[in-house]
Scaffold this active site. Structure first.
Site, PDB file in Angstrom:
ATOM      1  N   SER A 180       0.838  -1.205   0.000  1.00 29.79           N
ATOM      2  CA  SER A 180       0.000   0.000   0.000  1.00 29.79           C
ATOM      3  C   SER A 180       0.868   1.249   0.000  1.00 29.79           C
ATOM      4  O   SER A 180       1.986   1.243   0.505  1.00 29.79           O
ATOM      5  CB  SER A 180      -0.880  -0.022   1.253  1.00 29.79           C
ATOM      6  OG  SER A 180      -1.414   1.253   1.495  1.00 29.79           O
ATOM      7  N   TYR A 227      -1.567  -0.190  10.995  1.00 28.83           N
ATOM      8  CA  TYR A 227      -1.907  -0.823   9.699  1.00 28.83           C
ATOM      9  C   TYR A 227      -0.735  -0.636   8.727  1.00 28.83           C
ATOM     10  O   TYR A 227      -0.238  -1.596   8.140  1.00 28.83           O
ATOM     11  CB  TYR A 227      -3.187  -0.205   9.114  1.00 28.83           C
ATOM     12  CG  TYR A 227      -3.283  -0.402   7.623  1.00 28.83           C
ATOM     13  CD1 TYR A 227      -3.070   0.667   6.745  1.00 28.83           C
ATOM     14  CD2 TYR A 227      -3.534  -1.655   7.083  1.00 28.83           C
ATOM     15  CE1 TYR A 227      -3.115   0.480   5.371  1.00 28.83           C
ATOM     16  CE2 TYR A 227      -3.589  -1.848   5.709  1.00 28.83           C
ATOM     17  CZ  TYR A 227      -3.378  -0.776   4.867  1.00 28.83           C
ATOM     18  OH  TYR A 227      -3.409  -0.966   3.501  1.00 28.83           O
ATOM     19  N   LYS A 279       2.103  -3.374   6.817  1.00 28.51           N
ATOM     20  CA  LYS A 279       2.478  -3.421   5.395  1.00 28.51           C
ATOM     21  C   LYS A 279       3.992  -3.247   5.241  1.00 28.51           C
ATOM     22  O   LYS A 279       4.638  -3.949   4.470  1.00 28.51           O
ATOM     23  CB  LYS A 279       1.742  -2.334   4.605  1.00 28.51           C
ATOM     24  CG  LYS A 279       0.256  -2.570   4.449  1.00 28.51           C
ATOM     25  CD  LYS A 279      -0.064  -3.862   3.687  1.00 28.51           C
ATOM     26  CE  LYS A 279      -1.550  -4.054   3.479  1.00 28.51           C
ATOM     27  NZ  LYS A 279      -1.879  -5.343   2.832  1.00 28.51           N
TER      28      LYS A 279
HETATM   29  C1  WQD Z   1      -8.659  10.196   1.572  1.00 29.04           C
HETATM   30  C2  WQD Z   1      -8.824  11.688   1.818  1.00 29.04           C
HETATM   31  C3  WQD Z   1      -9.102  12.223   4.124  1.00 29.04           C
HETATM   32  C4  WQD Z   1     -12.961  10.305   4.694  1.00 29.04           C
HETATM   33  C5  WQD Z   1      -6.089   5.015   3.368  1.00 29.04           C
HETATM   34  C6  WQD Z   1      -4.956   4.049   3.644  1.00 29.04           C
HETATM   35  C7  WQD Z   1      -4.436   3.491   2.349  1.00 29.04           C
HETATM   36  C8  WQD Z   1      -5.563   2.870   1.575  1.00 29.04           C
HETATM   37  C9  WQD Z   1      -6.666   3.891   1.343  1.00 29.04           C
HETATM   38  C10 WQD Z   1      -5.662   0.508   1.997  1.00 29.04           C
HETATM   39  C11 WQD Z   1      -8.052  12.160   3.031  1.00 29.04           C
HETATM   40  C12 WQD Z   1     -10.353  12.589   3.321  1.00 29.04           C
HETATM   41  C13 WQD Z   1     -11.788  10.753   4.131  1.00 29.04           C
HETATM   42  C14 WQD Z   1     -13.959  11.223   5.071  1.00 29.04           C
HETATM   43  C15 WQD Z   1     -12.566  13.015   4.301  1.00 29.04           C
HETATM   44  N1  WQD Z   1      -6.080   1.754   2.258  1.00 29.04           N
HETATM   45  N2  WQD Z   1     -11.597  12.100   3.931  1.00 29.04           N
HETATM   46  N3  WQD Z   1     -13.718  12.559   4.852  1.00 29.04           N
HETATM   47  O1  WQD Z   1      -6.301   7.931   4.276  1.00 29.04           O
HETATM   48  O2  WQD Z   1      -5.637   8.459   1.848  1.00 29.04           O
HETATM   49  O3  WQD Z   1      -5.626   6.104   2.625  1.00 29.04           O
HETATM   50  O4  WQD Z   1      -7.093   4.349   2.630  1.00 29.04           O
HETATM   51  O5  WQD Z   1      -4.846   0.119   1.223  1.00 29.04           O
HETATM   52  O6  WQD Z   1      -3.465   2.524   2.652  1.00 29.04           O
HETATM   53  O7  WQD Z   1      -3.900   4.776   4.242  1.00 29.04           O
HETATM   54  O8  WQD Z   1      -7.789   7.274   2.321  1.00 29.04           O
HETATM   55  O9  WQD Z   1     -10.153   7.603   1.773  1.00 29.04           O
HETATM   56  O10 WQD Z   1      -9.471   7.566   4.231  1.00 29.04           O
HETATM   57  O11 WQD Z   1      -8.895   9.527   2.815  1.00 29.04           O
HETATM   58  O12 WQD Z   1     -12.359  14.241   4.138  1.00 29.04           O
HETATM   59  O13 WQD Z   1     -15.065  10.875   5.597  1.00 29.04           O
HETATM   60  O14 WQD Z   1     -10.200  11.942   2.075  1.00 29.04           O
HETATM   61  O15 WQD Z   1      -8.831  13.219   5.097  1.00 29.04           O
HETATM   62  O16 WQD Z   1      -7.595  13.458   2.777  1.00 29.04           O
HETATM   63  P1  WQD Z   1      -6.303   7.563   2.835  1.00 29.04           P
HETATM   64  P2  WQD Z   1      -9.164   7.944   2.825  1.00 29.04           P
END
Ligand code: WQD
Length: 351
Positions: A133, A157, A161
């Site tokens: 990831s 998490y 990885k």
């Molecule tokens: C994306 C953006 C949040 C939710 C994680 C893991 C990564 C992969 C994908 C597994 C960020 C913003 C989110 C919400 C928001 N997982 N957000 N409101 O954190 O980039 O990655 O998930 O492989 O390994 O680290 O993904 O979708 O949680 O967030 O504003 O309700 O959306 O702050 O900027 P992230 P995400």
């Protein structure tokens, strides 16, 4: 190379990326065995895969209800079939949950994988595509993230990885006959064009796209936008969202690479589009694709979030002959197609 004789074991094959990759493996002519313990998936997802591929290809799927932490059960699966390679998805993947329950993450993700390596070695199956990831890049100083960037993890998490990448490198160093490809996914979204399979997280979604989706179908009232004071074009954080079908094809390209005589060792590849999209841009694109208004609440930044994370994509293009095909519009179109047909996921609305 003729694929139809090749038998691939897919761990976590009932999950989001797993189901989409199984569909593509079958279409490419592979035979597929799936291991899953339904910890974060449901059997209905496999029934849907069979609907998507049709009866002829569905007959090429074998399923084993096995938890990788049960080494004896895992051994029985390998004793029964000669696998040409393994695609290893099985593992917990919610950042927030990992902070709350780190022991569960180390037990599930590390013990399960170490058992898998042990049993693969016993049966002389030494080709592995591992689901890594972009989280191993931590808060990258420089973007786009290049594969040889210094790695660091920000949460349990991500640490699983990172540890599993290091374990793969150590095994490959000690036993050069192992061929391992580490695929670093950026942000997987969207769904198969049929709308029959897609992401169906249990509980309140952690990730942006499933959360937006649940607001669009009326399951959640509004989207919390975590941070609107980032140094970006619109103040919200930027990520490299990638269509799950592109991701699935990336696994096929990696698996085929393992079957080429010139591939050696343990090699990481980014699976991303190389393009960054902000939270507000994603919301706007989804509203356009769905025709639904997504009410938003601007909130403080979420702990551990990076300002911008997106992939350098040259290495996968050059060495795997793979690049992402779909843009944000298609991702939102397919995410909405899945959501509108399955507003309550695979299991329908709880009574
Ligand atoms: C994306 C953006 C949040 C939710 C994680 C893991 C990564 C992969 C994908 C597994 C960020 C913003 C989110 C919400 C928001 N997982 N957000 N409101 O954190 O980039 O990655 O998930 O492989 O390994 O680290 O993904 O979708 O949680 O967030 O504003 O309700 O959306 O702050 O900027 P992230 P995400």
């Amino acid at each position: 190379m003729k694929m139809e004789e090749k038998l691939v074991l897919v761990t976590g094959g009932a999950g989001f990326i797993g189901t989409h990759t199984v569909v593509q493996l079958l279409k490419e002519g592979f035979r597929v065995s799936i291991i899953d313990n339904f910890d974060n998936s449901v059997k209905e997802a496999l029934d849907r895969v069979k609907e998507v591929v049709g009866p002829a290809l569905a007959a090429k799927i074998e399923f084993h209800f096995v938890d990788l932490r049960n080494k004896d059960d895992l051994d029985k699966v390998f004793a029964k079939s000669k696998f040409d390679g393994v695609i290893h998805f099985a593992g917990r993947k919610a950042v927030g949950e990992s902070v709350e329950y780190p022991r569960r993450y180390f037990d599930n993700n590390l013990i399960g994988t170490i058992n898998l390596y042990e049993v693969m070695a016993k049966y002389n199956c030494k080709k592995m595509v591992f689901s890594s990831s972009s989280t191993v890049y931590g808060q990258p100083e420089k973007v786009p993230c290049v594969e040889d960037t210094e790695l660091k993890a920000m949460n349990p998490y991500g640490r699983t990885k990172l540890f599993l990448e290091e374990i793969a490198r150590d095994i490959s160093q000690a036993e050069p006959d192992w061929q391992i490809i580490l695929l670093r996914y950026f942000n997987p979204v969207a769904a198969h064009e049929s709308g029959k399979i897609g992401e169906d997280p249990k509980g309140i979604p952690n990730n942006l796209m499933p959360y937006i989706q649940q607001v669009a179908v009326g399951r959640l009232p509004e989207l919390n936008v975590y941070g609107h004071d980032y140094p970006t074009r619109d103040g919200t954080a930027i990520r490299d969202y990638i269509h799950v079908m592109d991701l699935a094809d990336g696994h096929i390209a990696a698996l085929k690479k393992l079957f080429t005589p010139d591939f050696k060792g343990c090699v990481p590849y980014n699976l991303g589009t190389g393009r960054g999209t902000s939270v507000l841009e994603m919301v706007a694109a989804f509203e356009k694709a769905s025709g639904k208004k997504i009410p938003m609440k601007l909130c403080p930044r979420r702990a551990g979030d990076a300002t911008a994370v997106y992939a350098a994509v040259d290495k996968a293009a050059k060495e795997l002959g793979w690049k992402a095909k779909y843009g944000i519009e298609e991702m939102c179109r397919d995410q909405w197609n899945w959501a509108s047909k399955n507003p309550w996921g695979y299991q329908g609305k709880k009574a």
